[in-house]
Structure formats: C-alpha cells, structure tokens
Design an enzyme around this catalytic site. Structure first.
Site, mmCIF file in Angstrom:
data_model
loop_
_atom_site.group_PDB
_atom_site.id
_atom_site.type_symbol
_atom_site.label_atom_id
_atom_site.label_comp_id
_atom_site.label_asym_id
_atom_site.label_seq_id
_atom_site.Cartn_x
_atom_site.Cartn_y
_atom_site.Cartn_z
ATOM 1 C CG HIS A 156 -1.745 -1.200 1.416
ATOM 2 N ND1 HIS A 156 -3.008 -1.400 0.911
ATOM 3 C CD2 HIS A 156 -1.414 -2.368 2.052
ATOM 4 C CE1 HIS A 156 -3.440 -2.613 1.248
ATOM 5 N NE2 HIS A 156 -2.488 -3.230 1.930
ATOM 6 C CB SER A 277 14.349 21.932 -15.354
ATOM 7 O OG SER A 277 13.646 23.142 -15.515
ATOM 8 C CE LYS A 283 12.535 18.962 -11.255
ATOM 9 N NZ LYS A 283 11.414 19.462 -12.027
ATOM 10 C CD GLU A 290 9.447 11.950 -15.663
ATOM 11 O OE1 GLU A 290 8.640 12.744 -16.163
ATOM 12 O OE2 GLU A 290 10.499 12.324 -15.111
#
Ligand code: ARG
Length: 457
Positions: A156, A277, A283, A290
């Site tokens: 979970h 970024s 970043k 992804e």
C-alpha cells in the site's frame, strides 16, 4: 496507374485511391521475408514440376539480385507500388521477363502477407529475447551489488517489512524472465506456415506446402487454408506479451521515479540517463523512466487497435487486416527501445544505502518480527500481533521506535519479553532470518541470482 491485377477492371485506379490503398511505406520493412518466401515458393513449384528447374533458377537468381540491390541501396522502393509483394514481383518481372509472371502460381498475396509477417515477427522475437536477457543480467548484477542493502519493503506504499534492495531488484528479474517465456511460447504457436493457402480455399495444383514450410524454418503448416490467411492472433498474442512486458517496465519505472525524488532519495540515476530543466537549475529529471512509463500506454494502444480491427471481421482476408502492421511494428520498435535504455539506466544506477536504511528504521517495519518473537516464546500469533500493535501505538505516543523502547515497558506489555528482544528485532536480524526460499535474506537472494543466471544460459 494500371495494375498487375487489371482484368475484371481496367486497373486504372485514381491516384487518391492508390495512396489510400498503398502499404509499401510500412510493409517495405518485410522485403527480406517476402523475397526469401518467394525463393522457397519457386523452389517448391519446380520440385513439383509446376515450373521447370531452369525457370526456378531464373526466378531465384532474380530474387537474389533484388535482395542484394535493396540491401546495397542500389534499388529503391517504388512508392507507387501497392505493397512490398507487388513491388518485388514487378521488379522481378521487369528484370527476368515473362518467366517472372510464373512466380505467383499457386499462391496469393493473402498467403504472402500472412507468411511474411510471421517470419518477420518471429525474427523480432529473436531480437527482443537477447536484449531482455541483457536487461535481466544487468538486474542480477545490481542485485548482487546490493544484496545486503536494507530498505523498507512496502505494501500500500506504506513501510511494511525490511527487505534488501537486491531482493527488490530480483523481483523484476523474475517477471522479465516470464516475459521471455511468454515470447517463446508465442513464437512456437506463430511458427506455422500459411503459404499455399491460395487466398482462401487451397489449390488444384499439386503443391507441397510442407516442403516450403520446412525451407522457411517453420515447424509445420496451417492446417486450414481459411484460418491460415484470416487470423492475426499471433500478432495479438505478441502484442499482449509485449504489453505485459511494458507493464513490468512501467511499474519499475514508477518506482525509479519515486526513488529518485527528494522525498525518497533511494537511488541516483547517472547523469547520462537523466535530463535537466530549462528553467529550474536544481532539477535532475528521470525522463527515461517516465518515457518508458508513458510508452507503455502507447503499446497498449497498439494492441487495442489491432484487437478492434479484427473484431467482427468475417473470414477470410479483408483489407482491414493491412492495418495490423503499423500497430505491431510500432509496438515492437517501442519495446526494443525501452529495453535497451532500461538496461543501461539500471547498470549505471546507484543506491543511496544510508537513506534506504534510515527509511527502514523509521516505520516500525520490524513489528512483525516482534510478534514472531512472542510466537517463538509460546504465544499464538493473533495474541502476539495484538501485543505488538499495542507496543507500536505506545511507541508512537512516546516518540520512540521498537529498537529503543525501554525493556521495563516491553516487560509490562508481556512478561515473555527479555533483553534479547533488541537483537531479535534489529533490522539486520529481520533480514538475515528471512531464509525461507524466495525470501529477502542475503542467502536467499544469492540463490535467486544464481537461479536467474542459470535460466539465462
Ligand atoms: N498489403 C496487403 C496487406 O498488408 C497485402 C494483401 C493484399 N491482398 C489483397 N487481396 N488485396 O494486408
């Protein structure tokens, strides 16, 4: 432009219809399969006395020349050809003359396309499999490196029990191993030749379909000529297998993305497989993971597209089926790119062992072991579970963890508890004692690694 199949009609289709109908811009990638299929067909026709040996020699030499010229770049695909099958036949006839027109005896383009795509997909499975093996092997190496690295295991997405990072990585190795198995099952079911179905009904010529099938490396022939040209279940099966594989990579990607966040900080991807970024200088984005996660949706889409195309199609061949190729090609190209990038991303990934351990220490993930401690001292598990839960609640109230909960308090909760409890619930013990087969102990993970490496041989 006038067509080879002009006859009933004058074959003068409109340019617009030609463009709409044409598949050469995507089925050209099956040129080799088409040509080798035709070579086997010519050989079969000669063996059966349907054409002469001399004619077969001319056809086979001609086809060989076309193959060589395509591969050397001397021969370009004609965008005006309807598809790869017509293109090869047109070039052959232009090169060898009248005898070229004999090649299409006792076969149909419906057989050809069903044949070519089977040979093509079969070889793509043979390309994907070693790549998957390389990825699994990279995982096994990483697991070996981190076989004693303690991290929280989750259910979970809540900290559940301590595990090792190596154990977690090996879970994916097992999944990918099954993906290889599925691909190999799919290959075996796919490997039956449809050539000689002759559009749908078989033929009056005395053909030898088995000879042709054997020449092309098939395990047998499609036993019903309607089935041979009508079904694309093998492509659906392959896309289903690829979708499952992508689902595995997507779940793994999701974890890598989470683990790379400041909130987790469990892993560090190498600079080579992350991006920055354009505005935020701090970043370091896990774009590769992804993209794999995102491309999973694309592959599912490819699979659903073909399922939908085939749904309700009457037998036998329908032109709708030309739509099978772009989906299946896209699914294959996508999965290959994902596997390749994944293997490299995993090999260069580093674990942040201190952060993993710190996270493992904070979430009472040794509570099960406290209960097990009481069970080993004679309490039924349910009672032990209840006492341990009460201790956890008291820890939360008093701001401590099981590892520094005072012995008097332990004893107040149960007189069975003695000072060896601290050793019993230490994270190291929790992991080391999980020696059951498939469990998280170093010894168990080592066995898993050895098993997987053995399977890869
Ligand atoms: N280009 C077609 C396909 O991909 C080949 C088969 C065409 N057969 C036919 N009778 N029109 O499905």
């Amino acid at each position: 432009m006038a067509k080879m199949w002009a006859g009933r009609t004058d074959g003068n289709t409109s340019k617009m219809a030609d463009d709409f109908n044409s598949s050469i811009h995507f089925d050209k990638r099956m040129y080799k399969e088409d040509i080798t299929g035709s070579m086997a067909h010519a050989a079969m026709l000669a063996k059966q006395g349907i054409i002469t040996d001399a004619e077969a020699d001319i056809l086979i030499d001609g086809l060989d020349g076309i193959l060589a010229d395509i591969e050397s770049g001397k021969l370009d695909f004609d965008p005006d050809s309807e598809d790869i099958h017509m293109f090869v036949e047109e070039v052959l006839t232009a090169r060898v003359g009248e005898v070229g027109k004999k090649l299409h005896t006792a076969r149909s383009r419906n057989d050809q396309v069903a044949l070519d795509i089977r040979i093509y997909l079969r070889s793509e499975i043979d390309t994907i499999t070693p790549k998957l093996k390389a990825l699994i092997s990279a995982l096994a190496d990483k697991a070996e490196e981190y076989k004693a690295t303690i991290m929280p295991g989750y259910t979970h997405l809540q900290r559940a029990q301590p595990i090792t990072f190596g154990h977690h990585l090996m879970a994916y190795a097992m999944m990918l191993l099954r993906d290889i198995d599925r691909l190999s099952d799919c290959r075996a079911r796919m490997n039956y030749s449809p050539i000689g179905c002759c559009a749908l009904a078989g033929t009056t010529y005395d053909t030898d379909r088995r000879f042709e099938a054997e020449k092309l490396g098939f395990d047998g022939i499609c036993m019903n000529s309607l089935d041979g040209v009508s079904d694309r279940d093998f492509a659906l099966e392959l896309m289903s297998d690829i979708s499952i594989l992508m689902m595995h990579l997507s779940r793994f990607s999701e974890e890598i993305i989470l683990w790379s966040s400041w909130e987790f900080k469990f892993v560090e991807l190498s600079d080579a497989f992350t991006t920055g970024s354009s505005i935020m200088p701090q970043k370091k984005n896990p774009d590769m993971a992804e993209l794999v996660r995102g491309k999973t949706g694309r592959v599912y889409g490819d699979m659903i597209a073909l399922f939908t195309t085939l749904k309700s199609l009457p037998l036998a061949y329908n032109k709708d089926m030309q739509e099978d190729k772009e989906s299946v090609f896209d699914a294959i190209d996508t999965v290959i790119a994902c596997i390749d990038i994944f293997a490299r991303m995993i090999s260069s990934m580093k674990a942040n062992e201190e952060n993993m351990l710190a996270a493992a220490k904070g979430g009472f993930i040794n509570a099960t072991d406290l209960a097990d401690y009481l069970v080993k001292r004679g309490l039924p598990f349910r009672s032990a579970y209840k006492i341990s839960g009460g201790i956890v609640a008291d820890c939360i109230r008093s701001g401590c963890v099981l590892d520094n909960y005072p012995l008097e308090k332990y004893k107040a909760a149960s007189e069975l508890i003695e000072d060896d409890v601290y050793e019993a619930i230490s994270l190291k013990t929790c992991v080391e004692k999980r020696i059951s087969e498939g469990g998280t102990s170093v010894a168990s993970v080592e066995k898993q690694i050895a098993y997987v490496r053995e399977q890869l041989k």
